[in-house]
Design a protein around this motif. Structure first.
Motif, PDB file in Angstrom:
ATOM      1  N   SER A   1      34.681  44.319  36.058  1.00 46.40           N
ATOM      2  CA  SER A   1      35.624  44.336  34.946  1.00 46.40           C
ATOM      3  C   SER A   1      36.507  43.083  34.979  1.00 46.40           C
TER       4      SER A   1
ATOM      5  N   LYS B   1      39.637  43.081  35.328  1.00 46.19           N
ATOM      6  CA  LYS B   1      40.597  43.253  36.426  1.00 46.19           C
ATOM      7  C   LYS B   1      39.974  42.869  37.765  1.00 46.19           C
ATOM      8  N   ASP B   2      38.689  43.148  37.915  1.00 39.97           N
ATOM      9  CA  ASP B   2      37.994  42.744  39.144  1.00 39.97           C
ATOM     10  C   ASP B   2      38.051  41.224  39.300  1.00 39.97           C
TER      11      ASP B   2
ATOM     12  N   ASP C   1      40.212  39.282  37.952  1.00 39.73           N
ATOM     13  CA  ASP C   1      41.611  38.909  38.198  1.00 39.73           C
ATOM     14  C   ASP C   1      41.901  38.912  39.691  1.00 39.73           C
ATOM     15  N   ARG C   2      41.319  39.874  40.407  1.00 43.73           N
ATOM     16  CA  ARG C   2      41.532  39.934  41.864  1.00 43.73           C
ATOM     17  C   ARG C   2      40.841  38.763  42.567  1.00 43.73           C
TER      18      ARG C   2
ATOM     19  N   GLU D   1      43.082  35.880  42.345  1.00 40.93           N
ATOM     20  CA  GLU D   1      44.115  35.912  43.375  1.00 40.93           C
ATOM     21  C   GLU D   1      43.626  35.250  44.663  1.00 40.93           C
TER      22      GLU D   1
ATOM     23  N   ARG E   1      33.445  33.918  34.548  1.00 40.84           N
ATOM     24  CA  ARG E   1      34.194  34.758  33.605  1.00 40.84           C
ATOM     25  C   ARG E   1      33.716  34.594  32.166  1.00 40.84           C
TER      26      ARG E   1
END
Length: 223
Positions: free
Chosen positions: A100, A102-103, A105-106, A109, A184
């Motif tokens: 996803s 959010k995955d 996004d990690r 990080e 992405r």
């Protein structure tokens, strides 16, 4: 979060792994449990655990119930990177299909930690983040067997990174940022092409280091 302290068997495996990969021991050296237990001042149990781990990684081989070192050499490095590219290409394709936003996004990080490592000049921090970045592909693939296939080679690639010269961390961070941006977009073919370039450059650098280790006169001639 602090890393889990290494058990004695893991510590011994790490010491032997470094010696094997950096040429500290010759190819085909017999690894006797008793001698290693005496050297590290431990019982045979942790030594046996260490040797079992190294055998799984392909750095030790069993010949008639006696264990011997398997130094990689240039051919072994080529094989390792061929295997890694095959595994990681599949991991990237599956991760792009299954992860996803959010995955990712990690994973961003992790790249941010690389950038912080560059600002601090912390090579160890960068190396740890680099390994987390690539391992994330396997985790996000959601394929347990693929994750298990990668796991035995993680420590080997950690040592290969340490063998290389201190990296240009800002440039390496920018490379990983660009890699993530391609991922992405969802273009799996482009991401796999970027992986091929990424690993080809890394492999070439390690091969140069190994050549210089084998013949230090080469390094003098290039100065």
């Amino acid at each position: 979060m602090n890393a889990r302290p290494l058990g004695m068997g893991e510590q011994i495996a790490h010491r032997l792994r470094v010696e094997i990969l950096t040429g500290g021991v010759e190819d085909g050296t017999h690894l006797a449990e008793d001698a290693l237990a005496a050297r590290f001042d431990v019982s045979r149990g942790p030594v046996r655990d260490a040797l079992r781990q190294l055998e799984t990684e392909g750095l030790v081989e069993n010949r008639r119930k006696r264990l011997y070192t398997r130094v990689l050499g240039l051919e072994g490095i080529e094989e390792l990177y061929e295997l890694r590219e095959a595994l990681e290409s599949l991991a990237i394709r599956l991760a792009i299909a299954r992860a996803s936003a959010k995955d990712w996004d990690r994973v961003q990080e992790i790249v941010d930690r690389m950038r912080a490592a560059g600002e601090l000049g912390d090579v160890e921090m960068f190396a740890d983040a680099d390994m987390q970045f690539h391992t994330a592909f396997y985790t996000l693939s959601r394929n347990r067997r693929l994750i298990e296939a990668w796991r035995p080679y993680q420590h080997t690639f950690e040592i290969l990174f340490e063998m290389s010269d201190t990296p240009d961390i800002p440039a390496a961070t920018a490379d990983h940022q660009g890699f993530l941006e391609i991922i992405r977009t969802g273009d799996a073919d482009a991401a796999v092409r970027r992986l091929h370039l990424h690993l080809t450059l890394a492999k070439g650098h390690i091969r140069d280091v190994l050549r210089k280790t084998a013949d230090p006169s080469d390094a003098v001639a290039e100065d």
